[in-house]
Design an enzyme around this catalytic site. Structure first.
Site, short mmCIF file in Angstrom:
data_model
loop_
_atom_site.label_atom_id
_atom_site.label_comp_id
_atom_site.label_asym_id
_atom_site.label_seq_id
_atom_site.Cartn_x
_atom_site.Cartn_y
_atom_site.Cartn_z
N ARG A 209 0.85 -1.20 0.00
CA ARG A 209 0.00 0.00 0.00
C ARG A 209 0.89 1.25 0.00
O ARG A 209 1.64 1.47 0.96
CB ARG A 209 -0.89 0.04 1.25
CG ARG A 209 -1.82 -1.15 1.41
CD ARG A 209 -3.04 -1.03 0.52
NE ARG A 209 -3.78 -2.28 0.48
CZ ARG A 209 -4.86 -2.55 1.20
NH1 ARG A 209 -5.34 -1.64 2.01
NH2 ARG A 209 -5.47 -3.72 1.09
N GLU B 174 0.48 4.10 0.91
CA GLU B 174 -0.22 5.10 1.72
C GLU B 174 0.81 5.81 2.58
O GLU B 174 1.55 5.13 3.30
CB GLU B 174 -1.20 4.41 2.67
CG GLU B 174 -2.37 3.77 1.99
CD GLU B 174 -3.15 2.87 2.94
OE1 GLU B 174 -4.38 3.01 3.00
OE2 GLU B 174 -2.55 2.02 3.59
N ARG C 35 -0.76 1.78 13.00
CA ARG C 35 -1.41 0.57 12.48
C ARG C 35 -1.28 0.39 10.97
O ARG C 35 -1.89 -0.50 10.39
CB ARG C 35 -2.88 0.54 12.92
CG ARG C 35 -3.68 1.65 12.35
CD ARG C 35 -4.95 1.91 13.11
NE ARG C 35 -5.64 2.97 12.44
CZ ARG C 35 -6.65 2.80 11.61
NH1 ARG C 35 -7.13 1.60 11.39
NH2 ARG C 35 -7.21 3.82 11.02
N HIS C 36 -0.49 1.25 10.34
CA HIS C 36 -0.31 1.12 8.89
C HIS C 36 1.13 0.78 8.52
O HIS C 36 2.07 1.39 9.01
CB HIS C 36 -0.69 2.43 8.18
CG HIS C 36 -2.16 2.67 8.14
ND1 HIS C 36 -2.79 3.49 9.02
CD2 HIS C 36 -3.12 2.16 7.33
CE1 HIS C 36 -4.10 3.50 8.76
NE2 HIS C 36 -4.33 2.68 7.73
N GLU D 208 -10.13 -1.94 12.93
CA GLU D 208 -10.49 -2.81 11.81
C GLU D 208 -9.41 -3.85 11.53
O GLU D 208 -8.23 -3.53 11.45
CB GLU D 208 -10.68 -1.93 10.57
CG GLU D 208 -11.10 -2.71 9.35
CD GLU D 208 -10.88 -1.93 8.05
OE1 GLU D 208 -11.16 -0.72 8.02
OE2 GLU D 208 -10.43 -2.57 7.09
N SER E 123 -11.92 -6.38 5.94
CA SER E 123 -12.99 -5.81 5.12
C SER E 123 -13.45 -6.89 4.17
O SER E 123 -12.62 -7.62 3.62
CB SER E 123 -12.43 -4.67 4.26
OG SER E 123 -12.59 -3.46 4.92
N ARG F 204 -2.24 -6.89 11.93
CA ARG F 204 -3.26 -6.26 12.79
C ARG F 204 -3.82 -7.27 13.81
O ARG F 204 -4.05 -6.92 14.96
CB ARG F 204 -4.41 -5.72 11.94
CG ARG F 204 -4.04 -4.52 11.09
CD ARG F 204 -4.59 -3.22 11.66
NE ARG F 204 -4.22 -2.12 10.80
CZ ARG F 204 -5.07 -1.48 9.99
NH1 ARG F 204 -6.36 -1.83 9.96
NH2 ARG F 204 -4.66 -0.49 9.25
P1 ATP Z 1 -7.66 1.10 7.13
O1 ATP Z 1 -8.97 1.81 7.03
O2 ATP Z 1 -7.34 0.60 8.49
O3 ATP Z 1 -6.53 1.84 6.48
P2 ATP Z 1 -8.44 -0.31 4.77
O4 ATP Z 1 -9.91 -0.09 4.81
O5 ATP Z 1 -7.61 0.46 3.82
O6 ATP Z 1 -7.83 -0.21 6.26
P3 ATP Z 1 -8.61 -2.81 3.43
O7 ATP Z 1 -8.16 -2.28 2.13
O8 ATP Z 1 -10.02 -3.11 3.58
O9 ATP Z 1 -8.16 -1.84 4.58
O10 ATP Z 1 -7.68 -4.05 3.82
C1 ATP Z 1 -8.13 -5.18 4.54
C2 ATP Z 1 -7.38 -5.34 5.84
O11 ATP Z 1 -5.98 -5.26 5.63
C3 ATP Z 1 -7.65 -4.27 6.86
O12 ATP Z 1 -8.80 -4.55 7.59
C4 ATP Z 1 -6.43 -4.35 7.74
O13 ATP Z 1 -6.49 -5.44 8.63
C5 ATP Z 1 -5.35 -4.66 6.74
N1 ATP Z 1 -4.67 -3.43 6.32
C6 ATP Z 1 -5.08 -2.53 5.41
N2 ATP Z 1 -4.20 -1.56 5.23
C7 ATP Z 1 -3.15 -1.85 6.03
C8 ATP Z 1 -1.89 -1.24 6.27
N3 ATP Z 1 -1.53 -0.14 5.62
N4 ATP Z 1 -1.07 -1.82 7.17
C9 ATP Z 1 -1.40 -2.94 7.82
N5 ATP Z 1 -2.58 -3.58 7.62
C10 ATP Z 1 -3.44 -3.05 6.75
#
Ligand code: ATP
Length: 571
Positions: free
Chosen positions: A327, A329, A335-336, A490, A493, A545
Site C-alpha cells: 500500500r 499510503e 497501524r499502517h 479494523e 474488510s 493487525r
Molecule cells: P484502514 O482503514 O485501516 O486503512 P483499509 O480499509 O484500507 O484499512 P482494506 O483495504 O479493507 O483496509 O484491507 C483489509 C485489511 O488489511 C484491513 O482490515 C487491515 O487489517 C489490513 N490493512 C489494510 N491496510 C493496512 C496497512 N496499511 N497496514 C497494515 N494492515 C493493513
C-alpha cells in the site's frame, strides 16, 4: 626538425658532488629510536615466550577457544553416543529426575547456546548465563587440577551474545538461582568453544529490547537506564528479535497463519498464489506502488482481490491466499505498514452473503481459541511486558453483528455527531468498539451493511438499494459489505461481490471514483464474469493487525519482522 637535447637523469651523484652528512642531533635521535625498537622487540619476544610457556603448561589448552571458521567440532569432544545432546529448554525436563544428577561425577551434557552474560568472580572462578529458546541457566567455571586459570579467564571474557558450544556437568546448585529460568540446576563447564563471537560493543542489548517501547517523548529513563526507542530497535532488529517476547510474538504470528489455513482447508478451501506484479493499477489506482519493469512499468498488488474472484469464476469455488500486499499510503500511524501480510479468502455461497460472514466469524473464533489453547505461554509472556486486558471473546454463534446504521445510532447516543452515510473516523471506530464491549462483553464484533458510497466498485448493493435504484444518485443506500473489528480497530474488510458483468460495468462507471471496465487492468476481470460466475463473497484480513490487537501491542511494526513504512525500507 630541430634536434631535441636528450635529458639524462643521473643514476648516481656526479663525481665531486658534495656529500652532506647527518647532523649530530639526527644521529642521536636515530640511535634512541633503534634502542626503543630493540626494547619493544625484546618485550614482545618475552611476552610470546611467556605465552608459549603458559600455553604449554595450560592443562586446559584443548578445552576452550574459538572454533575454526568451518565450524568443525574439536576432535576430542564427547560423541553423541557418550553424552546426550539436551538443549536448554529441555534440560529441566530431562534432568528433572534427580537420579540423573546424582550419578557419580554428575551427568554430562553437551549443548549450544547464547551467552547472556559472563563475569569473573576471581582468578579461579567465573559465572556465565547461557540461554536458548526462552530458557536460561547459570554455569560455573571453576579452576581445579583439571581446569586452568587461563580457561577461567577466557570464559569470563566471552562477550555477551556470543554463540558457544559447551560440555558440562549438570548439578544441583547450593541454592536456587533466581535470575535464570532454570533455577534448580546449574552447569559446571568442562569445555567451552566460541562458535560465533559477538563484538564487545553492540549497538543495543537484548535486555533493552525486553522492555516495552517508550511512549513518544518519554524515551528518557526508567530505573536510571535510557529506554531504547522503537526506531533504534528496528535498526538493530536482529538483536531486538532475540528478546523473549519478540520470539513469542512471531511464534503467535506463525500460529495465526497455521490456524487460518487449517480452518479453511477443513472447510474445503484451496490455497492459491496470485501475482504481485500487475500491468496496471487495477483497483482504482490510488495507493499503488509503481515499479520499473524492463522497458515499461508495473504495479505492486495492493490485494489479491481481483484474482481471487477470477478464480471463483474459474470454478475453484473456495480459495484462500496468504501473501504480501503493498500500500503506497503515506500513513505514519501505529497501524499502517506499506507492506503487510494479507490473509485473503473468497467463496461462492448458496443463498445469502451472510453465509460468508458466518464462516468468517467462525474462522476468527477458531483462530482466537486456537491461540488461547496453543499459545497461552507466549501470549502471557508478551502481555507481561505490554500489560493489556485479556481479549474478551464472545461465545460461538454469539459474535455481535450490528448493521452499520445501528453503529451510527450507538455513537450518536454516546454524543458523537455524524451523518447516516459517513465513514467512521479512527477515534469513532475505537469509541464504537468500547460501546460494543460495554454492551455485549466482546472485543470482537462485526459491522454489516456499510454505505455503498464508501465501498469499492465491486461491492454488491443491498436488495433494498437495488430495488430503489435512482440513476441520479447511483451510490446512495447500503451494500452487502462488512468490516470485522478487534479492540475497536479494523482487521478485515469484506463483501458480496458483483458477479454479473453488465451490472459490474454499470457500477464501475457510476462509482464515486469511476473506473473504465475496458481499461487494461480490468478488462480481463470483467470478462471473467461474462463467462458465467456464481454468487460469491469474501474478505481480506491484515495478519499484523490480528497479532497486534490480540496481544494489545502499541504498534503494528512490532508484529512485522522487518517492517516497511513510509520512512523505512531497511533493514
Ligand atoms: P484502514 O482503514 O485501516 O486503512 P483499509 O480499509 O484500507 O484499512 P482494506 O483495504 O479493507 O483496509 O484491507 C483489509 C485489511 O488489511 C484491513 O482490515 C487491515 O487489517 C489490513 N490493512 C489494510 N491496510 C493496512 C496497512 N496499511 N497496514 C497494515 N494492515 C493493513
Amino acid at each position: 626538425m630541430a634536434e631535441q637535447a636528450e635529458r639524462v637523469v643521473p643514476l648516481t651523484d656526479p663525481p665531486g658532488a658534495e656529500e652532506k652528512g647527518p647532523s649530530k642531533s639526527a644521529l642521536k635521535k636515530a640511535a634512541k629510536e633503534k634502542e626503543k625498537a630493540e626494547k619493544a622487540a625484546k618485550r614482545q619476544a618475552a611476552e610470546e615466550a611467556q605465552k608459549k610457556e603458559a600455553e604449554s603448561s595450560d592443562i586446559s589448552k584443548n578445552d576452550y577457544g574459538e572454533l575454526p571458521m568451518d565450524g568443525a567440532w574439536p576432535s576430542d569432544f564427547p560423541s553423541k553416543e557418550d553424552v546426550p545432546r539436551v538443549q536448554l529448554p529441555q534440560l529441566l525436563e530431562y534432568f528433572g529426575d534427580a537420579s540423573r544428577t546424582e550419578t557419580p561425577g554428575g551427568p554430562h551434557v553437551v549443548f549450544r547456546a547464547s551467552v547472556e552474560n559472563a563475569r569473573s568472580q576471581s582468578a579461579k572462578l567465573a559465572f556465565i548465563v547461557f540461554s536458548r529458546g526462552g530458557a536460561s541457566i547459570q554455569a560455573v567455571v571453576a579452576a581445579s587440577d583439571e581446569l586452568s586459570r587461563q580457561m577461567v579467564k577466557f570464559c569470563s571474557s566471552v562477550p555477551a551474545e556470543s554463540y558457544v558450544l559447551v560440555h558440562g556437568l549438570v548439578k544441583a546448585p547450593k541454592e536456587p538461582v533466581k535470575s535464570t529460568t532454570i533455577q534448580n540446576l546449574e552447569v559446571h563447564v568442562k569445555k567451552l568453544f566460541v562458535e560465533g563471537k559477538a563484538e564487545a560493543q553492540l549497538p543495543m542489548q537484548v535486555a533493552d529490547a525486553e522492555r516495552p517501547i517508550p511512549v513518544e517523548g518519554e524515551e528518557e529513563a526508567v530505573d536510571g537506564r535510557p529506554i531504547v526507542t522503537l526506531s533504534t530497535r528496528l535498526n538493530n532488529r536482529v538483536i531486538d528479535l532475540r528478546a523473549k517476547h519478540n520470539q513469542a510474538i512471531f511464534a503467535i504470528k506463525d500460529g495465526v497463519v497455521a490456524l487460518f489455513e487449517e480452518f479453511l482447508r477443513s472447510k474445503g478451501f484451496r490455497g492459491i498464489q496470485t501475482p504481485r506484479l500487475l500491468g496496471s493499477a487495477s483497483e482504482g489506482g490510488a495507493n499503488v506502488f509503481e515499479v520499473k519493469y524492463f522497458a515499461t512499468k508495473a504495479f505492486l498488488a495492493q490485494s489479491p482481490q481481483l484474482y481471487k474472484q477470477m478464480l471463483v469464476a474459474a470454478r475453484f469455488e473456495k480459495v484462500f491466499e496468504v501473501g504480501p500486499v503493498f500500500r503506497a499510503e503515506n500513513s505514519n500511524t501505529a497501524r499502517h505498514l506499506t507492506e503487510f501480510t494479507g490473509l485473503d479468502m473468497e467463496m461462492e455461497f448458496e443463498e445469502d452473503y451472510h453465509e460468508v460472514v458466518s464462516l468468517l466469524e467462525e474462522l476468527m473464533l477458531f483462530i482466537f481459541n486456537g491461540l488461547k489453547d496453543r499459545y497461552a505461554r507466549e501470549t502471557d509472556l508478551v502481555r507481561s511486558i505490554y500489560h493489556v486486558e485479556d481479549f474478551k471473546l464472545p461465545s460461538a454463534g454469539a459474535v455481535p453483528r450490528l448493521p452499520f446504521s445501528e453503529g451510527i445510532s450507538m455513537l450518536r447516543a454516546a454524543g458523537e455527531e455524524l451523518g447516516d452515510f459517513d465513514d467512521l473516523s479512527t477515534p469513532q471506530e475505537k469509541r464504537l468498539g468500547a460501546l460494543v464491549l460495554e454492551k455485549y462483553g466482546s472485543d470482537f464484533y462485526v459491522l454489516d451493511e456499510f454505505p455503498l458510497a464508501i465501498r469499492p466498485f465491486y461491492t454488491m448493493p443491498t436488495a433494498a438499494t437495488q430495488a430503489s435504484y435512482n440513476p441520479a444518485s447511483p451510490n446512495a443506500g447500503y451494500s452487502n459489505s462488512y468490516d470485522f473489528f478487534m479492540r475497536g480497530q479494523e482487521i478485515m474488510s469484506g463483501a458480496q461481490r458483483i458477479h454479473n458483468a453488465t451490472f459490474l460495468e454499470q457500477r464501475m462507471r457510476a462509482h464515486e471514483t469511476p473506473v473504465d471496465p475496458m481499461g487494461e487492468g480490468l478488462r480481463d476481470y470483467v470478462a471473467a464474469f461474462r463467462a458465467g460466475a456464481p454468487k460469491h463473497g469474501g474478505g481480506g484480513i491484515g495478519l499484523e493487525r490480528i497479532v497486534m490487537l490480540w496481544l494489545g501491542l502499541p504498534n503494528v511494526r512490532l508484529a512485522s519482522l522487518f517492517p516497511r513504512d513510509p520512512g523505512r525500507l531497511t533493514p
